[in-house]
Each structure stands twice: as structure tokens, then as C-alpha cells.
Design a protein around this motif. Structure first.
Motif: not given
Length: 832
Positions: A336-358
């Protein structure tokens, strides 16, 4: 005499056959070859594979080539070639770095001399790891104590592969968007197999270093780790009783936690607070020291146990204890400690888009700024020709009574005008191959390093073999396959070598069988360099609800279409000339500030006044500039803007530039014509002063839709639905702020921005809105605008989250799908 001649010839032939037999008949007796590849014979798709070829030469001095044939796509192989020489009676090990782009387990290794294959060996990998799987590299003398990592489940990582170019691999924090979990792969490392360049380290998402003497590592390996972290990865360092040897070989910048001693204490309750699990009542050694500008993950100021430090685009987590020793290694809940440490620096949210310029491929397939013959001048020349061969020529020949000469004069005049047009357009012709280059450049003013990611489309100016020469220092990667195959189809005999890479100085790439003129191949390079010229953000302050500051451009290049991101707010700055500065004072609550990136780009490039069917040069150039910003933001810049551990205001400056990054490329023996566009960005964090009043306006903290799978999304980050539905949202509150008051605003947006047309109306009368009161455990019904002040802390849980939801009744009178209204939050508080 004749018999003597015949005997002499026979002896000569016999000697020649004997020599041939000794030299070539059995090369396996002269050259003994052994192969090691991957990590414990394991490879990861879309990563560099280390291949070690050990050759023992029991015969004469030998010169030749090592060739490795690798499956790179359906029916295609690439031949990687390394010239080598080995003296008589010696043994040498040769190293090659081979990109893996398919799930094929096979390598074919050949020893070649003078274009003749003398020896062939087959190598088969035991295991192929999907690019979706998280891979952790462990550098420890007690790596077996970290086997628990194999049982840790993280959210499945998205494979972001756009048109053949690999994007950075950033997992989302939201489990509903990932659809499942995958186990972690753990690779044991040591000084012998730890890569000495950051490109090879891209095999790993995390590196864990604990109970290991780092003085055994080379300077190249230490530099590779530093650059790898700087590019956006995470290094976890365990200290405790083995802190001295762990720190012994690391550079100072990799040791942000300054250790001043060590003490033995009972396992602190902080571990229970972090994991919500019972701890062991045993003593443990911890290192003591200065946290400095780190963010404490586990512990407090008096007993910091796990501290996170920002390092370039990546992070270093320093643990004050050794994870391979008791009681941590024997703690039943260490998983449980490792799971908390490994996800700590994940972005709070991550925007994605289907726009063709991606993706890059479609972007680099168009070159809009090449010279063209002026259309107006061409029309004038044609009109002059028509006028001359028509009435003028007719009048002259009639006057001279030589109308029969028209059969001669008209062809001569046509030939003359065609020659004029040809000479006029000659300078606009491509006389060499053409390269379209898109680069994303991150400047780190603190370390004075720049990370350059360049993506190329190289157009062949002739049929046949495309030949590219590139300096080895840039480690170019050429793409021959856009997608990996989960299943390996067919035997090796069905595959053909379609390209070749010759390692040397320079490296040489060849693409065979190019049948179409101006056919293309894609490539990219990613490297870190030191730099002196800086872009500085100075005198930044917020006063009277205005943002004041100065951008100083100390570089020798222009900065165009620049903007600033302040706490997720987007503010246009304009163009800045070389060696100049620009002051600004912008109201934070005015129309110049936008909280939605796509709406911001629409205003910056006036999207509402042009359409994609408009094909003028001006509109295409404007579209190209907009797309350059778009690609850089969604693939790189937003990751620097989504950290949850900031204890201050983060300011990111972004601009376009068109200067050439001279890679000294040679294509088909000539310097190519190169068309460049660069996106440059740098950031700065202004720490909060303790007790400082903080006001975060609407749009600063984005809502995270927790049940995205119930909706579907189109452009402009807009969610749609067509039945009764529940929407669950979370606001993640950054650390460093004691919230005194917040206001949730769930009112409707301007639908003209969403639909790009007038007359679209919607009301929130069908929204029943609730907020979670953590003090009572109840969901309280609230209005569209809700303000909490006296008991604001009741609505913020221990994970610093504010949870709200809406039960939405679909309006059956709508003749289209409904748009989900997105709530916004405004926060006031003080820095703690």
C-alpha cells in the motif's frame, strides 16, 4: 615436362583449396560468438533494447560487420550494422542499441565480411512487455526484498501513439478512464547492465535506488540518470542505515535532501496515516536532514520520511529509510505504501483530445512557407502572351503581308514565354530533399539545460534508395512502423530487409525501394544540452487582482505568439524581439484571461473568422501556428502544468520560433532544404510566503469528471449525454493552502463557443446539485452558486478533495445531445 607442369598446377590448386578451407570454410571455429540482449532476456515494445555481442577470435586478425536483423513491421525488417575489428587471439564485447517496435521475439545476428555472411545466430527473447505496462528498474544489493513491487497494481497506462510518433507516457489519475489494471514489471539492475544514456533508460517508468553503493557507477551512468529524470521520469532513493553508500556516487543535484545524521526510532504513525493500515511496533533507522524546498509525502517537518522534489520535468523522491531492511521490507502493508508513492506524481487530471492536430505526422506533411511563383505575375505573363499572339501579331503580319509566317512566329513566341515562366519558377523548385521539422524545446533556467524533442518528415527527392547521414551525438531514431503487433505473424523467411542503419560517425540510414518521388520517412531525436542564453520571468507579482511582470528575452531569436500559463489561466503576451524585454500588467478577472486552452487558442488565432475550407496562405499559416501550440500543449506542456505538489504559483511561458536547429543532416549526399517551427517553453515557481493571502480565481483548479465512461467527448473538451445521468466531480486542492472560503459556480457557459453558432440555449433547471460534507458523511443539496466560508474545511477530505455531483434529467425536447455543464471553483485562503 608436361607431366611436371601438370603436377605443379595440381599442387598450386591443392594449396589454394587448403587456404580457402582454413580461411573461410568454417568461420565458427575462428569466431566464437555469444549474445546477451534485453534485461534478463526481456524487452519492452517502443523502447531501446541493449544487445551485447561477445566475439572471441582464435584465428587471424579480423575485420567485418555485425548485422542485426529486427522485425519492424508487417513483412519488414531493419538491418542494424556495426563495423568491428578484433585482433588475433583476443576476446571483445560489442554493444548495440536496437529500437523494438513490434512484439516479435526474434533477433537474427550475422557476422559479415566483404558482403559475405560468414556466420548466423538466432536469438529469441523470453518475454515481451507491452508498452502499457509500468516498468520499474531496481538498483539494490537486496533486490529480492523488493519483490513486493510485482504485486502492486497501478492504473493501466495509455499507449499514446499518434501517427508513428511516440508521445510521453503519462497515466491518468482517474481509474474510470483507464478501464483496468496491469501488474508492474520489475527489472533488477546493476553497474554492468545499467544504461549509460537516457535513451536506454526510457525502458523504465521508475528507478528505485536503495542499499546500493553508487560509487560503482560510472559518470556516464550518473549523467544518464540525471537527464532521464529531467525529461519527466521519477527516481526514488532509499537512505536510512545505508545512506552513506547510496549517496556516495551520486551528483549533488540528485541529493536534494541534505542528510546531517541518523537516528533509530519506533516505526512512526505517519506510515499508518499514509496507508490507512496498521504498522509494526518495531524500531527502524531513519536519516535526518533538511527538507529545503521539498514536499513531504510521508511524515512532517520534524520527521520527514518521504520527500518529493521537482527536478526538471521529473521528480526525485527521497526516502529517509531503507526499503530493503526491517521493518519496512517485512511490513504486511508495504504494498500500500508503494502504491501511494508511485502514483503521487501523477497529474491531477490529464486532458486528452480527439482533434486531428494531436499527432505530428499530418502536421509535418504540409509545408506552407516554400517559395512559389507569384500568381499575379503569372496571370500578367499569360495575358501578355494572349495579347501578343492575338491582335498584335495578327496586325503586324497583316501589315507586313506575311500572315504565312504565323506558323513560325506563334510557336517561337510560345516557346519564349514558356521559357520566361520556367526561368521565373526555377528558383521555387526543390533542388534537394526537403525536411519538415517540428521541435519542442524546454528551457530550465535553474540547471541551465535545454531538452529538445525534434520530429522530422524527410522527403526523398529521387526514386530508389533514400540515404540520410546524421551525427551520432543526436541519436536519431527512424520510424518504419506506426503500430506494434501484439501477435507475431509468420516465420522470419516471410520478412524482407527494407532499411538499414549503419552505426559510426556519422550514423547512416538507408530506406530501400522508394518508388514514389517525394516519398517520406519519419524520424525524431530527443536530447539535453547546456545553454547560456535565457528567457527570464522577472518581477512577477499579483497585486490588486492584476498580474504584473516582465519577460526578458536574452536569446538571439524572436519569440512569436507567446503566452503565459498562470495557475491554469491562459494569458496572451504577444511577440518579443531578440535581446529585448516586455512588461505586462493584466487583470486576472478580465477578458484577456481564459481558463480553457482551446477557447484561448480560438481567440489568440481568431478561429471564429476563418474556416478550414478557406485556403489562403494567410489562413493556412495561422492554422499552422495554432496547431504548433496545440500539439506542444497536449503532449508536453500540460504535464508541467498539472503537478499536485506545488507550494507556490507556477508560471509557464510559451512561444513560437522559426530558427534552424542545425543538426548537420545530409540527405542523398546534399544538404536538404529544411522548414522549421519550434515551440519554446520555460517555467518558474514563485513560492508562497507563510501567511500570505491567496486568491485562486475560477478556472485555476479544474474539475475532474470521475465517471467519464458514462459520457462521450468531442472537441473543446466538451462532454455530451442523451439520457438521465449522474455526473461526479472532484476538485483537487493543492498543498500549501489553508482554505478559508470557496465558491462553487455551476452556471452555464457561452454556448456560442461550444457550438460556434447562435441560438443554442440550455438552463440548469434540470440539475440537482450536491456536495459531500465530510464532517457528517452526507451529500448536501446546493444551488448553482454555493459559497462555504465558516466551515469550509468540512467539505475538504483528508486527500484534499472537494466532491460534488449532479443528478441530471435529460430534456426530451432537445433535438440533439445535451452538453454537460462543467462546475468551477474559486478559492481564498492563506499559505501554510
Amino acid at each position: 615436362m608436361n607431366k611436371l607442369k601438370i603436377a605443379f598446377i595440381f599442387i598450386i590448386l591443392l594449396l589454394m583449396c587448403a587456404f580457402y578451407t582454413i580461411s573461410y570454410a568454417n568461420p565458427e571455429e575462428q569466431l566464437k560468438v555469444s549474445i546477451r540482449a534485453g534485461y534478463d532476456n526481456t524487452i519492452r515494445i517502443f523502447s531501446e533494447c541493449p544487445v551485447y555481442i561477445e566475439i572471441e577470435n582464435t584465428g587471424e586478425d579480423f575485420q567485418g560487420e555485425i548485422q542485426i536483423h529486427v522485425v519492424t513491421g508487417y513483412a519488414n525488417k531493419t538491418n542494424y550494422v556495426l563495423p568491428f575489428e578484433i585482433p588475433q587471439g583476443s576476446k571483445k564485447e560489442f554493444f548495440m542499441s536496437i529500437p523494438i517496435t513490434t512484439a516479435s521475439r526474434d533477433l537474427e545476428i550475422k557476422i559479415v565480411q566483404n558482403n559475405e555472411v560468414l556466420l548466423t545466430k538466432e536469438h529469441k527473447f523470453q518475454k515481451v512487455i507491452s508498452p502499457k505496462t509500468t516498468v520499474i528498474g531496481v538498483l539494490s544489493n537486496e533486490a529480492n526484498r523488493l519483490r513486493v513491487l510485482r504485486n502492486v497494481n497501478l492504473l493501466e497506462k495509455p499507449v499514446i501513439d499518434r501517427n508513428g510518433f511516440l508521445m510521453p507516457k503519462y497515466p491518468s489519475v482517474n481509474p474510470s478512464t483507464e478501464g483496468g489494471k496491469l501488474p508492474i514489471e520489475v527489472v533488477e539492475l546493476n553497474e554492468n547492465n545499467l544504461p549509460d544514456n537516457e535513451g536506454m533508460l526510457e525502458n523504465f517508468d521508475f528507478l528505485i535506488l536503495s542499499n546500493y553503493d553508487t560509487s560503482n557507477l560510472t559518470q556516464s551512468q550518473i549523467t544518464a540518470i540525471s537527464n532521464w529524470v529531467d525529461k519527466g521520469n521519477i527516481l526514488i532513493i532509499g537512505t536510512g542505515e545505508n545512506a552513506r553508500k547510496v549517496y556516495s556516487g551520486l551528483s549533488e543535484d540528485l541529493k536534494p535532501f541534505k542528510i546531517n545524521g541518523q537516528k533509530r526510532i519506533e516505526m512512526p504513525e505517519h506510515f499508518a496515516d499514509f496507508t490507512e493500515r496498521a504498522i509494526l511496533r518495531q524500531e527502524m533507522y531513519i536519516s535526518t536532514g533538511s527538507v529545503a524546498n521539498g514536499d513531504i509525502i510521508i511524515g512532517d517537518e520534524d520527521t520527514p520520511l518521504a520527500v518529493n522534489y521537482k527536478y526538471g520535468d521529473g521528480n526525485i523522491i527521497i526516502l529517509a529509510f531503507d526499503v530493503t531492511t526491517s521493518p519496512i521490507s517485512y511490513w504486511p502493508y508495504v504494498k500500500d505504501m508503494w502504491e501511494g508513492l508511485l502514483v503521487y506524481n501523477r497529474p491531477v487530471y490529464y486532458e486528452n483530445t480527439d482533434n486531428f492536430t494531436y499527432g505530428y505526422s499530418s502536421y509535418l506533411s504540409n509545408i506552407f512557407d516554400q517559395d512559389i511563383f507569384p500568381f499575379g505575375l503569372l496571370c500578367i505573363i499569360i495575358l501578355v502572351y494572349i495579347f501578343l499572339v492575338g491582335p498584335v501579331l495578327y496586325w503586324i503580319l497583316k501589315y507586313k503581308d506575311k500572315r504565312d509566317y504565323s506558323w513560325i512566329v506563334i510557336p517561337i513566341t510560345a516557346f519564349l514565354f514558356v521559357g520566361i515562366i520556367y526561368l521565373g519558377g526555377y528558383k521555387t523548385r526543390f533542388k534537394a530533399s526537403v525536411i519538415s521539422n517540428y521541435s519542442i524545446i524546454r528551457l530550465d533556467s535553474e540547471s541551465e539545460k535545454m531538452n529538445i524533442n525534434s520530429f522530422f518528415t524527410i522527403y526523398n527527392n529521387k526514386r530508389g534508395t533514400l540515404k540520410v547521414e546524421c551525427p551520432s551525438e543526436y541519436n536519431f531514431e527512424f520510424f518504419t512502423n506506426s503500430y506494434y503487433d501484439d501477435i507475431y505473424h509468420g516465420p522470419n523467411e516471410d520478412f524482407y530487409v527494407t532499411s538499414k542503419i549503419l552505426f559510426g560517425e556519422p550514423n547512416k540510414y538507408e530506406e530501400y525501394g522508394v518508388s514514389l518521388l517525394w516519398d517520406s520517412v519519419r524520424a525524431n531525436t530527443d536530447f539535453i544540452r547546456e545553454y547560456n542564453e535565457k528567457i527570464l520571468l522577472e518581477d512577477i507579482e499579483i497585486k490588486d487582482e492584476k498580474l504584473f511582470g516582465t519577460v526578458i528575452n536574452n536569446t538571439s531569436f524572436s519569440l512569436e505568439d507567446s503566452y503565459i500559463i498562470l495557475d491554469n489561466l491562459y494569458i496572451s503576451i504577444g511577440d518579443i524581439e531578440p535581446k529585448s524585454r516586455k512588461d505586462f500588467a493584466i487583470p486576472l478577472f478580465g477578458s484577456e484571461v481564459n481558463s480553457n486552452f482551446e477557447y484561448f487558442l480560438n481567440e489568440l488565432f481568431e478561429k471564429d473568422v476563418f474556416h478550414y475550407w478557406v485556403d489562403s496562405d494567410e489562413e493556412r499559416q495561422r492554422r499552422r501556428r495554432r496547431e504548433a501550440h496545440y500539439i506542444a500543449y497536449y503532449n508536453f506542456i500540460q504535464m508541467a502544468n498539472k503537478k499536485r505538489d506545488l507550494k507556490g504559483r507556477q508560471i509557464i511561458f510559451v512561444a513560437l520560433n522559426y530558427d534552424d536547429i542545425d543538426y548537420d543532416l545530409i540527405v542523398n549526399g546534399k544538404k536538404p532544404d529544411i522548414y522549421n517551427i519550434n515551440v519554446i517553453y520555460t517555467d518558474k515557481i514563485i513560492p508562497y510566503e507563510k501567511g500570505e493571502k491567496i486568491h485562486l480565481p475560477k478556472g485555476t483548479i479544474k474539475p475532474v469528471l470521475e465517471n467519464q465512461q458514462a459520457f462521450y467527448k468531442q472537441d473543446n473538451m466538451t462532454y455530451y449525454f442523451h439520457n438521465d445521468i449522474e455526473a461526479m466531480f472532484t476538485f483537487y486542492i493543492l498543498k500549501g493552502i489553508t482554505v478559508e472560503e470557496f465558491k462553487i459556480d455551476w452556471t452555464e457557459p457561452d454556448y456560442r463557443d461550444i457550438y460556434n453558432r447562435d441560438g443554442s440555449e440550455s438552463k440548469l433547471t434540470n440539475y440537482d446539485i450536491y456536495i459531500k460534507n465530510n464532517a457528517t458523511g452526507d451529500w448536501e443539496k446546493i444551488d448553482e452558486i454555493f459559497k462555504a466560508s465558516a466551515k469550509a474545511e468540512d467539505y475538504i477530505n483528508k486527500n484534499r478533495e472537494i466532491n460534488i455531483k449532479a443528478n441530471i434529467t435529460f430534456d426530451e425536447n432537445l433535438r440533439r445531445d445535451a452538453v454537460l455543464m462543467m462546475p468551477q471553483i474559486e478559492i481564498k485562503g492563506v499559505a501554510n
